[in-house]
Structures are given as C-alpha cells and as structure tokens.
Enzyme design. Sequence first.
Site, PDB file in Angstrom:
ATOM      1  N   HIS A  13       0.845  -1.208   0.000  1.00  0.00           N
ATOM      2  CA  HIS A  13       0.000   0.000   0.000  1.00  0.00           C
ATOM      3  C   HIS A  13       0.882   1.259   0.000  1.00  0.00           C
ATOM      4  CE1 HIS A  13      -3.083  -2.623   2.291  1.00  0.00           C
ATOM      5  NE2 HIS A  13      -3.597  -2.422   1.092  1.00  0.00           N
ATOM      6  N   LYS A  23     -15.982  -8.106   5.858  1.00  0.00           N
ATOM      7  CA  LYS A  23     -15.034  -8.953   6.570  1.00  0.00           C
ATOM      8  C   LYS A  23     -14.816  -8.340   7.960  1.00  0.00           C
ATOM      9  CE  LYS A  23     -12.367  -6.882   2.817  1.00  0.00           C
ATOM     10  NZ  LYS A  23     -11.321  -6.853   1.904  1.00  0.00           N
ATOM     11  N   ARG A  42      -2.102  -5.985  -8.617  1.00  0.00           N
ATOM     12  CA  ARG A  42      -0.881  -6.758  -8.421  1.00  0.00           C
ATOM     13  C   ARG A  42      -0.713  -7.801  -9.508  1.00  0.00           C
ATOM     14  NH1 ARG A  42      -2.902  -8.048  -2.508  1.00  0.00           N
ATOM     15  NH2 ARG A  42      -4.696  -8.233  -3.885  1.00  0.00           N
ATOM     16  N   SER A  89      -2.892  -7.715   2.793  1.00  0.00           N
ATOM     17  CA  SER A  89      -3.166  -7.595   4.231  1.00  0.00           C
ATOM     18  C   SER A  89      -3.624  -8.946   4.773  1.00  0.00           C
ATOM     19  CB  SER A  89      -4.253  -6.558   4.488  1.00  0.00           C
ATOM     20  OG  SER A  89      -3.844  -5.299   4.046  1.00  0.00           O
TER      21      SER A  89
END
Length: 165
Positions: free
Chosen positions: A24, A48, A97, A135
């Site tokens: 990040h 979540k 990514r 994460s």
Amino acid sequence: MSPTGHKPVVAIYPGSFDPVTNGHLDLIARGAMIFDKLVVAVARNLDKDPMFPVNERIEMLEAVTFDWKNVEIDAFDGLLVDFARAHGGSVILRGIRAVSDYEYELQMAMMNRKIEPQIETVFMLPGETYSYLSSRLVKELARLGGPVKGLVPPIVEERLRSKVD
Ligand code: PNS
C-alpha cells in the site's frame, strides 16, 4: 488553481487497510508523486471482520504517511463516489498486483463509472517486490507466528504482534 495554472487533481485511494502494508505504501508513494493530493479513504464498514478497528487503521496510516504533505487519511462509509465527490476527487486510485485482481477491479471501476461518470479510476502497479503481498496474508502470517518484517512498516509489525500475542 495551482501555480502552474491547472486545477489540482485530487485522487482517492480507497481500501480496508487492515492493516496497511508496504505494498500500500509503495502505491501511496507513486500516487503522491503524480497527483496534487492523495486522500487515503479507509472503509469503515467492512463485510469482513477487521483485525484492527478503523481508528487504529487510520492511526497507523497517519504515522507511516507523515512525511508526505499532500497525503491525507480519512474514513468513509457508504458509496466511494460520494466520498470522492465530497473531497473534490476526480480520480479513484487502485493498485493491481496480478491478473487475478483484474476482474474484481474491473467490476468495481465500471460500477463506479456507472454511478459517477465524472470520476476516472486509475490503476497503478506496485513494485514487483510487493506483487504477492496482501493484508490478508500478512494477518495469517502474524497469527501463525511467521515473520512479517519487511512486509509491513515497523509500527504495524508491533501492533500485529500485540494483537496475536
Ligand atoms: O482494498 P479493498 O479492501 O478490496 O477495498 C474495497 C473497497 C473498500 C475500496 C470497496 O469495497 C468500496 O469501494 N466500497 C465502498 C462501497 C461502494 O462504493 N460500492 C460501489 C462500488 S462497487
């Protein structure tokens, strides 16, 4: 207007940041270089169950972005485009990514464009060192006692340790 005569471009970088990773941060550094202002928008209501409450996620982000004067951190609820409009944002910044990120990001970008055509989503690639980092995996590593050094900033490493100890 900026001294160069163009309207300052405000980009919004949204996410859960539960917690902020070096991936990040890499993207924040890239975004802060090309946009006049970058607002990191921390999603308050996550489906979540987050490891860190929103105030801790913000505290960590504030600490690690302190040196960038054109970076701000804020929490948001509800629609991202409403938050972007309220902050004068004309760009939503997202990192991609790998190909596996693409489908979800495409859906989100198209939906945001449908709701607010004036706001453009811009994708940037993090440095290749961070192309596998998330994460979710960092939290899993920390819970299982694995090494997170180099994956997250030191302040996050400490907080992760205190959560799982
Ligand atoms: O990086 P993350 O955790 O996948 O972030 C997802 C996030 C928070 C950016 C996304 O879920 C979001 O924008 N939520 C706000 C709700 C919204 O605007 N939904 C409509 C667009 S699909």
